[in-house]
Design a protein around this motif. Structure first.
Motif, short mmCIF file in Angstrom:
data_model
loop_
_atom_site.label_atom_id
_atom_site.label_comp_id
_atom_site.label_asym_id
_atom_site.label_seq_id
_atom_site.Cartn_x
_atom_site.Cartn_y
_atom_site.Cartn_z
N UNK A 1 1.03 -4.36 -9.16
CA UNK A 1 2.48 -4.23 -9.31
C UNK A 1 3.13 -5.49 -8.76
N UNK A 2 3.78 -6.26 -9.66
CA UNK A 2 4.42 -7.53 -9.25
C UNK A 2 3.44 -8.43 -8.51
N UNK A 3 2.24 -8.54 -9.07
CA UNK A 3 1.18 -9.39 -8.52
C UNK A 3 0.68 -8.93 -7.15
N UNK A 4 1.00 -7.71 -6.76
CA UNK A 4 0.49 -7.15 -5.51
C UNK A 4 -0.60 -6.14 -5.85
N UNK A 5 -1.73 -6.21 -5.14
CA UNK A 5 -2.83 -5.29 -5.36
C UNK A 5 -3.18 -4.60 -4.05
N UNK A 6 -3.92 -3.53 -4.16
CA UNK A 6 -4.42 -2.85 -2.97
C UNK A 6 -5.61 -3.63 -2.41
N UNK A 7 -5.64 -3.83 -1.11
CA UNK A 7 -6.79 -4.46 -0.49
C UNK A 7 -7.94 -3.46 -0.40
N UNK A 8 -9.14 -3.96 -0.11
CA UNK A 8 -10.26 -3.05 0.07
C UNK A 8 -9.97 -2.04 1.18
N UNK A 9 -9.33 -2.50 2.23
CA UNK A 9 -8.99 -1.61 3.34
C UNK A 9 -8.05 -0.50 2.87
N UNK A 10 -7.08 -0.85 2.02
CA UNK A 10 -6.14 0.14 1.49
C UNK A 10 -6.85 1.17 0.63
N UNK A 11 -7.74 0.71 -0.25
CA UNK A 11 -8.45 1.61 -1.16
C UNK A 11 -9.34 2.55 -0.37
N UNK A 12 -10.09 2.01 0.58
CA UNK A 12 -10.99 2.84 1.39
C UNK A 12 -10.21 3.90 2.15
N UNK A 13 -9.08 3.49 2.74
CA UNK A 13 -8.27 4.43 3.51
C UNK A 13 -7.75 5.55 2.62
N UNK A 14 -7.33 5.23 1.40
CA UNK A 14 -6.81 6.27 0.51
C UNK A 14 -7.93 7.20 0.05
N UNK A 15 -9.08 6.65 -0.27
CA UNK A 15 -10.21 7.49 -0.69
C UNK A 15 -10.62 8.44 0.43
N UNK A 16 -10.63 7.96 1.65
CA UNK A 16 -10.96 8.82 2.79
C UNK A 16 -9.89 9.88 2.99
N UNK A 17 -8.63 9.52 2.77
CA UNK A 17 -7.55 10.50 2.86
C UNK A 17 -7.74 11.59 1.81
N UNK A 18 -8.08 11.20 0.58
CA UNK A 18 -8.32 12.19 -0.47
C UNK A 18 -9.48 13.10 -0.09
N UNK A 19 -10.52 12.50 0.48
CA UNK A 19 -11.70 13.28 0.84
C UNK A 19 -11.41 14.25 1.97
N UNK A 20 -10.81 13.74 3.05
CA UNK A 20 -10.61 14.55 4.25
C UNK A 20 -9.42 15.51 4.08
#
Length: 397
Positions: free
Chosen positions: A215-234
């Motif tokens: 979005x507007x040349x901004x992407x999720x960092x690996x840290x952001x993606x991992x944190x969200x996946x863990x949030x979905x899991x937990x």
């Protein structure tokens, strides 16, 4: 008058009379554990949730990363623990990947899973519903959503149990803390390898979508993606598992609703909404005051830990007529079950969809659901309230 202890056995067994007492006499007051400031009225809770400039979500970090953990918890980087503008940026990116269409595409898999589990339940007649049904239904959905091998389901359940225990593990329980630290190491390594694998071969799963979203040349960092996946899991597993558990517990206590919903399936969504109000999966959400402020006529100091008692707000008699009565026919009203405002739960649609499908499949095969214990034991987590086990027997339709 002594402080209310939210962990006291009688409070855990039935918190609602204690919540009512708070609403009447001390709607904003200090409680145990740790002298938290408890907020018990609907309007005050809603006001705090709508004001992240003063009531910061950083307050929940104490549960995911207590000092005695002795290391960083990647779950602490999730959007639920961020304030604007960082939260807004993360949410905009994630919303492009995890959409209503994503959830809709999961429905056939969720239904086939629920149908198989219900068929198994009917064959066996007796089961412990939480571990043998609710957990299995949701963990299979999450594994499918992330495009992972079903053989990982048991590992994910173990990780979730360990992560949920972070906030309730005693600093003196060194063996348990070591287990949790090993789990965090395992999860981080697994997620890093998963992202590397997806970058080599993108797919149509949620992980790939999160990596390719821009979005507007901004992407999720690996840290952001991992944190969200863990949030979905937990959080995704715990919240939905608890919703399904309360739904079945209420059906066992009110068997007339099995007949009513079978005759009028259009009422199922309203039934689920009333379950969310009457027995919300999340009872407490934490905030941290960034400045001295007033709420409910009480001055709160800066840096105060505030417990917003969602379970109390959803029984507030000034908001809900005859609030202690389970009534799916009540007029639709705003609900705090999945939060409010900027931090409204990202997984709310998926949880509601899972609950609806499970309900439809249960009604298809089951005539009655009967509780097979004289007394339930309740968990000891601060934020959620759920039986430790739900032994049931089903009678086939």
């Amino acid at each position: 008058m002594s402080r209310l202890n939210l962990f006291a056995p009688d409070v855990r067994e039935n918190p609602y009379p204690f919540y009512a007492e708070l609403r009447r006499n001390s709607p904003v007051c200090q409680v145990d554990p740790h002298g938290l400031w408890a907020v018990s009225r609907y309007d005050d809770i809603q006001a705090a949730l709508k004001n992240p400039q003063v009531f910061s979500s950083a307050g929940m970090r104490a549960a995911t990363e207590p000092p005695h953990l002795g290391r960083h918890n990647p779950l602490s980087d999730s959007p639920i623990l961020a304030d604007p503008p960082r939260h807004t940026q993360l949410r905009n990116l994630i919303n492009r990947s995890f959409t209503a269409a994503t959830v809709s595409s999961m429905e056939p898999h969720m239904r086939s899973t629920a149908a198989g589990l219900v068929d198994e339940l009917v064959r066996r007649r007796r089961a412990e519903f939480i571990s043998e049904f609710a957990c299995r239904a949701q963990i299979r959905a999450l594994v499918r959503l992330m495009g992972l091998d079903p053989s990982l389901e048991k590992q994910f359940v173990r990780w979730t149990v360990d992560m949920v225990s972070v906030g309730t593990t005693s600093p003196e329980d060194h063996a348990r803390l070591d287990e949790v630290r090993r789990t965090i190491d395992e999860m981080e390594t697994f997620m890093q390898e998963l992202l590397a694998s997806r970058r080599q071969r993108m797919g149509s799963d949620l992980v790939s979508e999160l990596l390719r979203t821009r979005v507007n040349d901004v992407v999720l960092t690996d840290k952001d993606v991992i944190a969200f996946l863990l949030l979905m899991l937990v959080a995704g597993l715990e919240t939905t598992e608890t919703l399904l558990t309360h739904m079945v517990l209420i059906l066992s206590q009110r068997p007339e609703w099995m007949d009513r919903l079978r005759a009028e399936p259009a009422l199922i969504p309203r039934f689920i909404e009333e379950v969310l109000r009457f027995e919300p999966p999340v009872h407490v959400t934490m905030r941290l005051t960034l400045a001295e402020t007033e709420l409910g006529g009480v001055r709160l100091p800066a840096h105060a830990m505030v417990a917003l008692l969602l379970g109390s707000g959803l029984r507030d008699e000034t908001r809900f007529q005859d609030a202690d009565r389970f009534d799916p026919a009540r007029p639709a009203q705003g609900s705090l079950a999945f939060g409010h405002g900027a931090h409204y739960c990202l997984g709310a649609l998926m949880a509601r969809t899972q609950a609806r499908i499970v309900m439809e499949e249960l009604l298809r095969r089951c005539r009655r659901i009967e509780l097979r214990t004289e007394r339930l034991e309740w968990n000891s987590a601060l934020n959620t309230r759920c039986p430790r086990a739900l032994p049931i027997e089903v009678l086939a339709a």
